[in-house]
Design an enzyme around this catalytic site. Structure first.
Site, PDB file in Angstrom:
ATOM      1  N   ASN A 197       0.876  -1.176   0.000  1.00 49.09           N
ATOM      2  CA  ASN A 197       0.000   0.000   0.000  1.00 49.09           C
ATOM      3  C   ASN A 197       0.912   1.225   0.000  1.00 49.09           C
ATOM      4  OD1 ASN A 197      -1.769   2.073   0.525  1.00 49.09           O
ATOM      5  ND2 ASN A 197      -2.316   1.377   2.594  1.00 49.09           N
ATOM      6  N   TRP A 198       1.010   1.872  -1.153  1.00 54.81           N
ATOM      7  CA  TRP A 198       1.938   3.018  -1.257  1.00 54.81           C
ATOM      8  C   TRP A 198       1.404   4.266  -0.574  1.00 54.81           C
ATOM      9  CZ3 TRP A 198       3.854   3.203  -7.079  1.00 54.81           C
ATOM     10  CH2 TRP A 198       4.431   1.969  -7.404  1.00 54.81           C
ATOM     11  N   LYS A 199       0.110   4.237  -0.223  1.00 53.97           N
ATOM     12  CA  LYS A 199      -0.550   5.431   0.350  1.00 53.97           C
ATOM     13  C   LYS A 199      -0.345   6.624  -0.595  1.00 53.97           C
ATOM     14  CE  LYS A 199      -0.033   3.223   4.758  1.00 53.97           C
ATOM     15  NZ  LYS A 199       0.019   3.309   6.198  1.00 53.97           N
ATOM     16  N   HIS A 239      -9.385   0.917   5.082  1.00 52.22           N
ATOM     17  CA  HIS A 239      -8.100   1.102   5.753  1.00 52.22           C
ATOM     18  C   HIS A 239      -8.303   2.029   6.956  1.00 52.22           C
ATOM     19  CE1 HIS A 239      -4.014   2.394   6.592  1.00 52.22           C
ATOM     20  NE2 HIS A 239      -3.618   1.292   5.966  1.00 52.22           N
ATOM     21  N   GLU A 280      -6.722   4.425   8.065  1.00 52.70           N
ATOM     22  CA  GLU A 280      -6.514   5.855   7.810  1.00 52.70           C
ATOM     23  C   GLU A 280      -7.770   6.475   7.194  1.00 52.70           C
ATOM     24  OE1 GLU A 280      -2.809   5.502   5.655  1.00 52.70           O
ATOM     25  OE2 GLU A 280      -1.829   4.892   7.518  1.00 52.70           O
ATOM     26  N   GLU A 289      -5.197  -5.349  10.642  1.00 52.56           N
ATOM     27  CA  GLU A 289      -4.157  -4.342  10.854  1.00 52.56           C
ATOM     28  C   GLU A 289      -4.431  -3.603  12.164  1.00 52.56           C
ATOM     29  OE1 GLU A 289      -2.142  -2.978   7.042  1.00 52.56           O
ATOM     30  OE2 GLU A 289      -4.004  -1.864   7.130  1.00 52.56           O
ATOM     31  N   GLY A 340       2.656   1.993  10.761  1.00 54.83           N
ATOM     32  CA  GLY A 340       3.609   3.089  10.614  1.00 54.83           C
ATOM     33  C   GLY A 340       4.347   3.436  11.893  1.00 54.83           C
ATOM     34  N   SER A 344       3.529  -2.395  10.234  1.00 60.33           N
ATOM     35  CA  SER A 344       4.990  -2.439  10.439  1.00 60.33           C
ATOM     36  C   SER A 344       5.611  -3.783  10.082  1.00 60.33           C
ATOM     37  CB  SER A 344       5.348  -2.038  11.876  1.00 60.33           C
ATOM     38  OG  SER A 344       4.966  -0.698  12.123  1.00 60.33           O
ATOM     39  N   GLY A 384       2.893  -1.192   4.250  1.00 63.33           N
ATOM     40  CA  GLY A 384       2.919   0.226   3.914  1.00 63.33           C
ATOM     41  C   GLY A 384       4.339   0.667   3.616  1.00 63.33           C
ATOM     42  N   GLY A 385       4.988   1.239   4.621  1.00 60.22           N
ATOM     43  CA  GLY A 385       6.315   1.839   4.445  1.00 60.22           C
ATOM     44  C   GLY A 385       7.304   0.963   3.691  1.00 60.22           C
TER      45      GLY A 385
HETATM   46  P1  PGA Z   1       3.011   0.095   7.595  1.00 61.05           P
HETATM   47  O1  PGA Z   1       1.556   0.335   6.993  1.00 61.05           O
HETATM   48  O2  PGA Z   1       3.536  -1.186   7.009  1.00 61.05           O
HETATM   49  O3  PGA Z   1       3.787   1.291   7.184  1.00 61.05           O
HETATM   50  O4  PGA Z   1       2.841  -0.024   9.089  1.00 61.05           O
HETATM   51  C1  PGA Z   1       0.644  -0.731   6.843  1.00 61.05           C
HETATM   52  C2  PGA Z   1      -0.643  -0.246   6.274  1.00 61.05           C
HETATM   53  O5  PGA Z   1      -1.028   0.901   6.520  1.00 61.05           O
HETATM   54  O6  PGA Z   1      -1.321  -0.977   5.537  1.00 61.05           O
END
Ligand code: PGA
Length: 242
Positions: A8-10, A95, A97, A166, A172, A204, A225-226
């Protein structure tokens, strides 16, 4: 069940994002990863170009959100049919967020149903906050999210639906749930969704913890994500799933 390694590149897209599929492929050639599904979810703007860069490499491309309706007066929105028409195969819905921005379970359910109707696979995200975990409510919260955001979805169809657990506090932050907590929560989710649905862990996930997470029972892949923005890391995580 084929593990799904999803990035997930956000709202990120370094200038060299269009190179990611070929760089990933050089690190983990297609022949070495026939046992995996690899997915990159860039900002919607990049989906069509990324599909062109990745389809020959057998890397799937997905979206990070969709609208529940096919078309209409919804400024700034994109329907699942539109996503499908440019080659998206998956869409992340719910998600945390987006939940934090006001998206409710009912919206997520409508989006998941729209994705299925539009012929793309929803990745439905659930997970508790730190407060909910510390107050002993993690199980109830996740169960309630599953019931409300998957109610009415036919869970017997298997690969057409994915669930991602998640924990919000792990996203993050560099913190991950303990292996015992992951095993326990994934078993709960499995009991709800039945045997055919892939359940991803997210929060993470990094090269140094991926092996332990991915070998846990009922963990059928990861939502990253990251670390999905760095091809060395993303490929190392994918290797850990082999
Ligand atoms: P992260 O993000 O790996 O940076 O913790 C995961 C996500 O938001 O799907």
């Amino acid at each position: 069940m084929k593990p799904l390694i999803a990035g997930n590149w956000k709202m990120h897209g370094a200038p060299d994002w269009y190179d990611y599929p070929s760089r990933f492929n050089a690190l983990l050639p297609e022949n070495d990863r026939k046992a995996l599904d690899i997915l990159m979810c860039p900002p919607a703007l990049f989906i069509e170009s990324l599909v062109r860069k990745s389809s020959e490499l057998n890397i799937h491309v997905g979206a990070q959100n969709c609208h529940a309706e096919t078309s209409g007066a919804h400024t700034g929105e994109i329907s699942t049919e539109m996503l499908k028409s440019v080659g998206a195969r998956f869409v992340i819905v719910g998600h945390s967020e987006r939940r934090a921005d006001g998206e409710m379970d009912a919206d997520i359910l409508a989006k998941a149903l729209a994705a299925i109707r539009g012929g793309i696979t929803p990745i439905v995200c659930v997970g508790e906050t730190l407060l909910e975990r510390e107050s002993g409510h993690a199980n109830n919260v996740v169960t309630a999210q599953l019931v409300a955001s998957l109610g009415g979805v036919d869970l017997t169809t298997g690969p057409e639906i994915v669930v991602a657990y998640e924990p919000v506090w792990a996203i993050g932050t560099g913190m991950t749930a303990t292996p015992d907590d992951i095993v326990a929560m994934h078993a709960r989710i499995r009991a709800y969704v039945g045997p055919k649905i892939r359940i991803l862990y997210g929060g993470s996930v990094k090269p140094n913890n991926a092996k332990e997470i991915l070998k846990a029972p009922n963990v059928n892949g990861a939502l990253i994500g990251g670390a999905s923005l760095d091809m060395d890391s993303f490929a190392a995580i994918a290797k850990a799933a082999l």
